[in-house]
Design an enzyme around this catalytic site. Structure first.
Site, short mmCIF file in Angstrom:
data_model
loop_
_atom_site.label_atom_id
_atom_site.label_comp_id
_atom_site.label_asym_id
_atom_site.label_seq_id
_atom_site.Cartn_x
_atom_site.Cartn_y
_atom_site.Cartn_z
N LYS A 143 -6.35 13.90 2.69
CA LYS A 143 -6.98 13.35 1.47
C LYS A 143 -7.88 12.16 1.81
CE LYS A 143 -4.54 10.24 -0.92
NZ LYS A 143 -5.08 8.92 -1.22
N ASN A 144 -7.35 11.26 2.66
CA ASN A 144 -8.10 10.02 2.92
C ASN A 144 -9.27 10.21 3.87
OD1 ASN A 144 -6.47 8.72 1.14
ND2 ASN A 144 -5.23 7.63 2.68
N CYS A 199 -3.17 -2.88 -8.47
CA CYS A 199 -2.49 -1.60 -8.63
C CYS A 199 -1.05 -1.74 -8.18
CB CYS A 199 -3.22 -0.48 -7.90
SG CYS A 199 -2.86 -0.37 -6.17
N ARG A 230 -5.58 -5.46 -3.82
CA ARG A 230 -6.60 -4.54 -3.35
C ARG A 230 -8.03 -4.85 -3.84
NH1 ARG A 230 -4.44 1.46 -3.43
NH2 ARG A 230 -5.87 1.60 -1.66
N ASP A 233 1.28 3.68 4.92
CA ASP A 233 1.47 4.88 4.10
C ASP A 233 2.73 5.66 4.47
OD1 ASP A 233 -0.77 4.28 2.67
OD2 ASP A 233 -2.08 5.70 3.68
N ARG A 274 -1.30 13.42 -6.60
CA ARG A 274 -2.58 12.84 -6.18
C ARG A 274 -2.87 13.13 -4.72
NH1 ARG A 274 -3.58 6.74 -7.46
NH2 ARG A 274 -5.42 7.42 -6.33
N1 EPU Z 1 -8.64 -6.01 1.49
C1 EPU Z 1 -9.26 -7.14 1.04
N2 EPU Z 1 -10.57 -7.06 0.68
C2 EPU Z 1 -11.27 -5.90 0.75
C3 EPU Z 1 -10.63 -4.74 1.20
C4 EPU Z 1 -9.30 -4.82 1.57
O1 EPU Z 1 -8.65 -8.21 0.97
O2 EPU Z 1 -12.46 -5.89 0.39
C5 EPU Z 1 -7.22 -6.06 1.87
C6 EPU Z 1 -6.33 -5.18 0.97
O3 EPU Z 1 -5.97 -5.85 -0.21
C7 EPU Z 1 -5.18 -4.86 1.87
C8 EPU Z 1 -5.83 -4.79 3.26
O4 EPU Z 1 -7.08 -5.48 3.15
O5 EPU Z 1 -4.25 -5.91 1.83
C9 EPU Z 1 -6.08 -3.41 3.78
O6 EPU Z 1 -6.69 -2.63 2.77
P1 EPU Z 1 -7.69 -1.44 3.08
O7 EPU Z 1 -9.03 -1.80 2.54
O8 EPU Z 1 -7.60 -1.06 4.51
O9 EPU Z 1 -7.08 -0.29 2.18
P2 EPU Z 1 -7.93 0.79 1.43
O10 EPU Z 1 -9.12 1.10 2.23
O11 EPU Z 1 -8.10 0.41 0.01
C10 EPU Z 1 -6.87 2.88 2.60
C11 EPU Z 1 -6.14 4.12 2.16
C12 EPU Z 1 -4.75 3.73 1.68
C13 EPU Z 1 -4.01 3.05 2.84
C14 EPU Z 1 -4.83 1.84 3.33
C15 EPU Z 1 -4.23 1.16 4.53
C16 EPU Z 1 -7.91 5.56 1.40
C17 EPU Z 1 -8.59 6.25 0.28
N3 EPU Z 1 -6.89 4.77 1.09
O12 EPU Z 1 -6.94 2.04 1.46
O13 EPU Z 1 -4.08 4.93 1.34
O14 EPU Z 1 -2.75 2.60 2.42
O15 EPU Z 1 -6.16 2.26 3.68
O16 EPU Z 1 -4.09 2.05 5.57
O17 EPU Z 1 -8.27 5.76 2.55
C18 EPU Z 1 -2.51 6.26 0.18
O18 EPU Z 1 -3.06 7.26 0.68
O19 EPU Z 1 -1.41 6.32 -0.42
C19 EPU Z 1 -3.16 4.95 0.31
C20 EPU Z 1 -2.85 3.92 -0.47
#
Ligand code: EPU
Length: 450
Positions: A38-39, A136, A141, A324, A416
């Site tokens: 998915k990701n 969330c 996030r 995850d 999801r």
């Molecule tokens: N963060 C910030 N600012 C930003 C972006 C991120 O402070 O602009 C922080 C977040 O709050 C978090 C950390 O950085 O504490 C890491 O977040 P990241 O941006 O890496 O997460 P994401 O890209 O929103 C993806 C996956 C998540 C997975 C995380 C971590 C997708 C669509 N989602 O989320 O997947 O947990 O990376 O590996 O790729 C899931 O599939 O259940 C899921 C939540």
């Protein structure tokens, strides 16, 4: 076949009130096949916005988030064909005429990854309006790092009425150092930079396999990207990208969830059609817990016939132990002898499942970002509630070893991101079924009659 598997709207037409009823006690035996990630599929679909030619993606998982992404791209003006069954889990996306560069609040609040259209839209159309995601179930996030990065590439960013507006005549290559590692932030910037003028260097990048897969797709589309999978990615901007065909990598979190299920139930399970290299941190941890794991090119066999030993675990960015898989690991830790300290480093509020596991008889104490699990405790079936995608998976795992029947509410979270999880589990011996909301007879009758 299409009839059997149907299109997403038929097979995913489950009611949001669906529940799983699980009767524990069966070891999982046999082979389960893993779906596409998915990701990886979500950013790949967003990448189609970068070209006016068709992008064909194979191995798309049949899950709710993909349906949401289809709606999102269609609202922007893309033509999206999505077929399962005989159609090989394939989507063809053509973004010839984009009319509305927007990700609405309705879509972003359902799926935060909708923000992945920001980079591609501003790169291709010079304009993007994306609703800001709120908090969330697993943490705050924010997307501040996506926005800072786009500003570095020359986009003008404004915020109003809960939306962020990014605009640029043409993005310009720049050096962007992420303050912290972000997966979708890296992906968003990677996509934006492909069409920027000149060279972009991204530093402190996420190294997740999903980032590498996205770069592979973009390079097939004519982008010039080097270094994906390392901390530094170099992108030489090009004027135009073209169509491509790409197969999405297997879902490492789905694979990991089944591996844990095999170990936990004392089964003998082959998790096929996955990439074991993406599961290194998990498999090493399971071996520390006394689980026998064997891998070959595309599968993992897990034999869980010994007593489980406790082991501390810390979530980290890839290649560390994935956040995850933290909830699923906690379910396993409840069945291990001794105390396991689980430290969650990525999200600040990702222990909601612990409270439900406690209701099933687990001994878990939360202290800030640490959870201390004391095992082994017998679990007993109970009515529990899923709070997010991976939390729901951990409740299913716990239910597989609980005494009696567990009823898991809000399984729309699991829909999801896990393709037909109950069917896959049943195929390897679990007793699990989905039930819809029990409607009063007078409400249910007309629907049956029509
Ligand atoms: N963060 C910030 N600012 C930003 C972006 C991120 O402070 O602009 C922080 C977040 O709050 C978090 C950390 O950085 O504490 C890491 O977040 P990241 O941006 O890496 O997460 P994401 O890209 O929103 C993806 C996956 C998540 C997975 C995380 C971590 C997708 C669509 N989602 O989320 O997947 O947990 O990376 O590996 O790729 C899931 O599939 O259940 C899921 C939540």
């Amino acid at each position: 076949m299409l009839k059997k598997f149907g299109v997403s709207s038929i097979r995913l037409g489950h009611s949001p009130m669906d529940k799983f009823v699980v009767r524990g006690g069966n070891p999982l035996l046999g082979t389960v096949r893993i779906s596409g990630a998915k990701n990886a599929a979500l950013p790949a679909m967003a990448a189609a916005l970068l070209t006016d030619e068709p992008v064909i993606l194979e191995n798309i998982p049949q899950v709710r988030d993909i349906e949401t992404e289809r709606k999102l791209l269609s609202a922007i003006g893309a033509e999206v064909e999505l077929g399962y069954g005989r159609a090989q889990h394939r989507t063809t996306i053509c973004c010839r005429d984009l009319v509305n560069p927007e990700a609405s609040y309705e879509l972003v609040k359902t799926m935060r990854a909708s923000t992945l259209v920001l980079g591609p839209l501003v790169a291709r159309m010079g304009d993007a309006r994306v609703s800001l995601p709120g908090g969330c179930a697993i943490g705050a996030r924010p997307i501040n790092l996506h926005l800072k990065g786009l500003e570095k590439l020359g986009a003008k960013i404004t915020q109003e009425h809960g939306y962020v507006h990014a605009s640029a005549k043409r993005l310009k290559g720049a050096r962007v150092v992420f303050e912290r590692i972000t997966v979708t932030g890296t992906e968003d910037l990677l996509m934006a930079a492909t069409l920027a003028e000149g060279e972009t260097i991204l530093e402190n990048c996420a190294r997740e396999p999903e980032v590498v897969d996205l770069a592979a797709l973009l390079n097939k589309m004519g982008a010039q990207i080097e270094g994906a999978g390392s901390h530094m990615i170099r992108i030489r901007g090009v004027d135009k990208l073209h169509g491509a065909r790409h197969r999405i990598i297997p879902d490492r979190v789905e694979a990991g969830t089944f591996v844990v299920a095999g170990a936990l139930t004392g089964g003998d399970l082959t998790v096929a059609n996955c990439d074991p290299r993406h599961l290194d941190a998990l498999l090493q941890k399971l071996e520390e817990c006394g689980v026998k794991v064997r891998t070959n090119g595309e599968s993992v066999r897990v034999v869980g016939n010994g007593a489980l030993k406790s082991a501390d675990m810390v979530t980290e960015e890839y290649p560390g132990f994935p956040t995850d898989m933290q909830a699923q690991y906690m379910a396993l830790a409840t069945q291990a002898d001794g105390s396991s300290v689980i430290t969650e480093n990525i999200f600040e509020n990702r222990f909601m499942h612990a409270l439900e596991l406690v209701r099933m008889g687990a001994n878990v104490k939360i202290e800030g970002s640490r959870a201390v699990v004391r095992g082994r405790t017998s679990l007993s079936g109970a009515a529990v509630q899923a709070s997010d995608l991976r939390a729901s998976a951990s409740l299913v795992l716990a239910a597989l070893v609980a005494d009696g029947e567990t009823i898991i509410d809000r399984v729309y979270h699991i829909d999801r991101g896990y393709e037909h999880i109950e069917e896959k589990l049943r195929g390897v011996g679990a007793q699990i079924r989905r039930i819809g909301e029990l409607l009063p007879r007078r409400v249910a009758t007309p629907a049956v009659a029509s």
